[in-house]
Design a protein around this motif. Structure first.
Motif, PDB file in Angstrom:
ATOM      1  N   ALA A  24       0.840  -1.206   0.000  1.00 33.25           N
ATOM      2  CA  ALA A  24       0.000   0.000   0.000  1.00 33.25           C
ATOM      3  C   ALA A  24       0.874   1.255   0.000  1.00 33.25           C
ATOM      4  N   ILE A  25       1.944   1.237   0.774  1.00 35.64           N
ATOM      5  CA  ILE A  25       2.869   2.378   0.799  1.00 35.64           C
ATOM      6  C   ILE A  25       3.431   2.615  -0.604  1.00 35.64           C
ATOM      7  N   GLU A  26       3.779   1.533  -1.294  1.00 34.92           N
ATOM      8  CA  GLU A  26       4.375   1.642  -2.628  1.00 34.92           C
ATOM      9  C   GLU A  26       3.437   2.231  -3.669  1.00 34.92           C
ATOM     10  N   ILE A  27       2.116   2.025  -3.543  1.00 33.69           N
ATOM     11  CA  ILE A  27       1.195   2.533  -4.572  1.00 33.69           C
ATOM     12  C   ILE A  27       0.798   3.983  -4.375  1.00 33.69           C
ATOM     13  N   VAL A  28       1.131   4.591  -3.248  1.00 39.59           N
ATOM     14  CA  VAL A  28       0.669   5.959  -2.953  1.00 39.59           C
ATOM     15  C   VAL A  28       1.026   6.958  -4.053  1.00 39.59           C
ATOM     16  N   PRO A  29       2.269   7.027  -4.545  1.00 42.95           N
ATOM     17  CA  PRO A  29       2.557   8.001  -5.617  1.00 42.95           C
ATOM     18  C   PRO A  29       1.722   7.754  -6.876  1.00 42.95           C
ATOM     19  N   TYR A  30       1.508   6.493  -7.218  1.00 43.44           N
ATOM     20  CA  TYR A  30       0.704   6.152  -8.397  1.00 43.44           C
ATOM     21  C   TYR A  30      -0.745   6.597  -8.195  1.00 43.44           C
ATOM     22  N   VAL A  31      -1.288   6.303  -7.029  1.00 44.80           N
ATOM     23  CA  VAL A  31      -2.673   6.684  -6.719  1.00 44.80           C
ATOM     24  C   VAL A  31      -2.826   8.201  -6.754  1.00 44.80           C
ATOM     25  N   LYS A  32      -1.875   8.900  -6.175  1.00 45.35           N
ATOM     26  CA  LYS A  32      -1.912  10.372  -6.170  1.00 45.35           C
ATOM     27  C   LYS A  32      -1.960  10.918  -7.601  1.00 45.35           C
ATOM     28  N   GLU A  33      -1.083  10.397  -8.465  1.00 47.41           N
ATOM     29  CA  GLU A  33      -1.039  10.867  -9.849  1.00 47.41           C
ATOM     30  C   GLU A  33      -2.303  10.466 -10.613  1.00 47.41           C
ATOM     31  N   LYS A 142     -22.323  -1.657 -17.733  1.00 49.14           N
ATOM     32  CA  LYS A 142     -21.342  -0.567 -17.813  1.00 49.14           C
ATOM     33  C   LYS A 142     -19.948  -1.166 -17.707  1.00 49.14           C
ATOM     34  N   VAL A 143     -18.966  -0.421 -18.186  1.00 48.45           N
ATOM     35  CA  VAL A 143     -17.580  -0.856 -18.090  1.00 48.45           C
ATOM     36  C   VAL A 143     -17.086  -0.586 -16.669  1.00 48.45           C
ATOM     37  N   ILE A 144     -16.662  -1.647 -16.000  1.00 48.70           N
ATOM     38  CA  ILE A 144     -16.096  -1.537 -14.658  1.00 48.70           C
ATOM     39  C   ILE A 144     -14.642  -1.985 -14.780  1.00 48.70           C
ATOM     40  N   THR A 145     -13.734  -1.111 -14.351  1.00 48.96           N
ATOM     41  CA  THR A 145     -12.305  -1.354 -14.501  1.00 48.96           C
ATOM     42  C   THR A 145     -11.619  -1.294 -13.146  1.00 48.96           C
ATOM     43  N   VAL A 146     -10.617  -2.131 -12.970  1.00 53.37           N
ATOM     44  CA  VAL A 146      -9.738  -2.068 -11.803  1.00 53.37           C
ATOM     45  C   VAL A 146      -8.333  -1.840 -12.327  1.00 53.37           C
ATOM     46  N   ASP A 147      -7.673  -0.794 -11.833  1.00 54.31           N
ATOM     47  CA  ASP A 147      -6.284  -0.528 -12.190  1.00 54.31           C
ATOM     48  C   ASP A 147      -5.411  -1.240 -11.163  1.00 54.31           C
ATOM     49  N   ALA A 148      -4.874  -2.386 -11.542  1.00 56.63           N
ATOM     50  CA  ALA A 148      -4.101  -3.221 -10.616  1.00 56.63           C
ATOM     51  C   ALA A 148      -2.883  -2.496 -10.053  1.00 56.63           C
ATOM     52  N   ALA A 149      -2.306  -1.591 -10.833  1.00 58.08           N
ATOM     53  CA  ALA A 149      -1.130  -0.860 -10.353  1.00 58.08           C
ATOM     54  C   ALA A 149      -1.496   0.139  -9.251  1.00 58.08           C
ATOM     55  N   GLY A 150      -2.764   0.462  -9.143  1.00 51.82           N
ATOM     56  CA  GLY A 150      -3.232   1.388  -8.114  1.00 51.82           C
ATOM     57  C   GLY A 150      -3.910   0.685  -6.957  1.00 51.82           C
ATOM     58  N   CYS A 151      -3.705  -0.616  -6.842  1.00 55.73           N
ATOM     59  CA  CYS A 151      -4.306  -1.412  -5.765  1.00 55.73           C
ATOM     60  C   CYS A 151      -3.230  -2.193  -5.027  1.00 55.73           C
ATOM     61  N   ALA A 152      -3.513  -2.514  -3.780  1.00 55.91           N
ATOM     62  CA  ALA A 152      -2.635  -3.378  -2.989  1.00 55.91           C
ATOM     63  C   ALA A 152      -3.512  -4.279  -2.141  1.00 55.91           C
ATOM     64  N   GLY A 153      -3.116  -5.547  -2.087  1.00 53.61           N
ATOM     65  CA  GLY A 153      -3.843  -6.511  -1.271  1.00 53.61           C
ATOM     66  C   GLY A 153      -3.178  -6.712   0.070  1.00 53.61           C
ATOM     67  N   VAL A 154      -3.801  -7.525   0.894  1.00 56.55           N
ATOM     68  CA  VAL A 154      -3.218  -7.865   2.189  1.00 56.55           C
ATOM     69  C   VAL A 154      -1.854  -8.514   1.977  1.00 56.55           C
ATOM     70  N   THR A 155      -1.765  -9.357   0.936  1.00 61.79           N
ATOM     71  CA  THR A 155      -0.499  -9.947   0.493  1.00 61.79           C
ATOM     72  C   THR A 155      -0.475  -9.890  -1.027  1.00 61.79           C
ATOM     73  N   GLY A 177       0.782  -6.096 -14.797  1.00 60.18           N
ATOM     74  CA  GLY A 177       2.202  -6.389 -14.665  1.00 60.18           C
ATOM     75  C   GLY A 177       3.040  -5.210 -14.259  1.00 60.18           C
ATOM     76  N   GLN A 178       2.431  -4.049 -14.101  1.00 56.37           N
ATOM     77  CA  GLN A 178       3.206  -2.844 -13.800  1.00 56.37           C
ATOM     78  C   GLN A 178       3.445  -2.697 -12.311  1.00 56.37           C
ATOM     79  N   ALA A 179       4.621  -2.222 -12.012  1.00 60.27           N
ATOM     80  CA  ALA A 179       4.893  -1.808 -10.630  1.00 60.27           C
ATOM     81  C   ALA A 179       4.191  -0.476 -10.451  1.00 60.27           C
ATOM     82  N   ALA A 180       3.786  -0.197  -9.259  1.00 60.49           N
ATOM     83  CA  ALA A 180       3.095   1.063  -8.987  1.00 60.49           C
ATOM     84  C   ALA A 180       4.101   2.210  -9.011  1.00 60.49           C
ATOM     85  N   GLU A 181       4.120   2.905 -10.124  1.00 63.34           N
ATOM     86  CA  GLU A 181       5.006   4.065 -10.265  1.00 63.34           C
ATOM     87  C   GLU A 181       4.176   5.235 -10.749  1.00 63.34           C
ATOM     88  N   ALA A 182       4.564   6.400 -10.310  1.00 68.48           N
ATOM     89  CA  ALA A 182       3.836   7.618 -10.728  1.00 68.48           C
ATOM     90  C   ALA A 182       4.167   7.966 -12.150  1.00 68.48           C
TER      91      ALA A 182
END
Length: 182
Positions: A24-33, A142-155, A177-182
């Motif tokens: 979750a810490i790692e995705i913060v910059p990506y989520v912000k952007e 409707k189109v429902i999308t999940v951006d995996a790079a902007g998500c983090a699971g428990v593990t 397949g993307q790492a969460a990067e801004a």
């Protein structure tokens, strides 16, 4: 309205607080952007907030996850400051459990104005998947999308399992397949 970005539970307790999570810490910059770009593009931004009270430990969730977190009004309950929720948030939905019935009701009431809903946030395998499937239930065409790079699971494994489950339910999953990067 057309497109909506739902930011699920990006609260201090889920990132670096009571339920600290390195992913979750790692995705913060990506989520912000992602939030900043969404607003720039005219996308409506909705934040959900996991919300408990002082009686949390006596709830079914508290019995299964005996870690007090996201207690209304506490520092850990707040959305991360760096996401600038007061600047970017159009709607906020508190929820006492994994899925938000208020969010589902909102989409039911705004069905005609909503073309696409995209989700980011935490935890992929608990609150993200719950809200995605509730939304799919009320917006089946409707189109429902999940951006995996902007998500983090428990593990990482739980994150992957949740993405696979959502794909099986006809949810569009992007950036797997993307790492969460801004």
């Amino acid at each position: 309205m057309s497109k909506v970005l739902v930011v699920v539970d990006m609260q201090k307790d889920f990132v670096d607080g009571a339920l600290r999570n390195e992913e979750a810490i790692e995705i913060v910059p990506y989520v912000k952007e992602k939030i900043r770009k969404a607003k720039e593009d005219g996308t409506k931004v909705i934040f959900t907030l996991d919300t408990h009270d002082e009686g949390y430990m006596g709830t079914e969730e508290g019995k299964n996850l005996p870690v007090p977190h996201c207690i209304r009004g506490s520092e850990g309950w707040k959305i991360l400051d760096e996401l600038e929720p007061e600047k970017y948030g159009d709607e906020f939905f508190e929820k006492e459990t994994f899925g938000s019935t208020a969010l589902a009701r909102y989409f039911t009431e705004n069905k005609e104005e909503t073309d696409e809903v995209e989700f980011i946030g935490v935890c992929t395998d608990i609150c993200v998947i719950s809200n995605v499937l509730l939304t799919k239930a009320v917006l089946p065409n409707k189109v429902i999308t999940v951006d995996a790079a902007g998500c983090a699971g428990v593990t990482p494994k739980a994150h992957r399992t949740a993405l696979d489950a959502m794909k099986a339910c006809h949810i569009r999953v992007i950036n797997e397949g993307q790492a969460a990067e801004a």
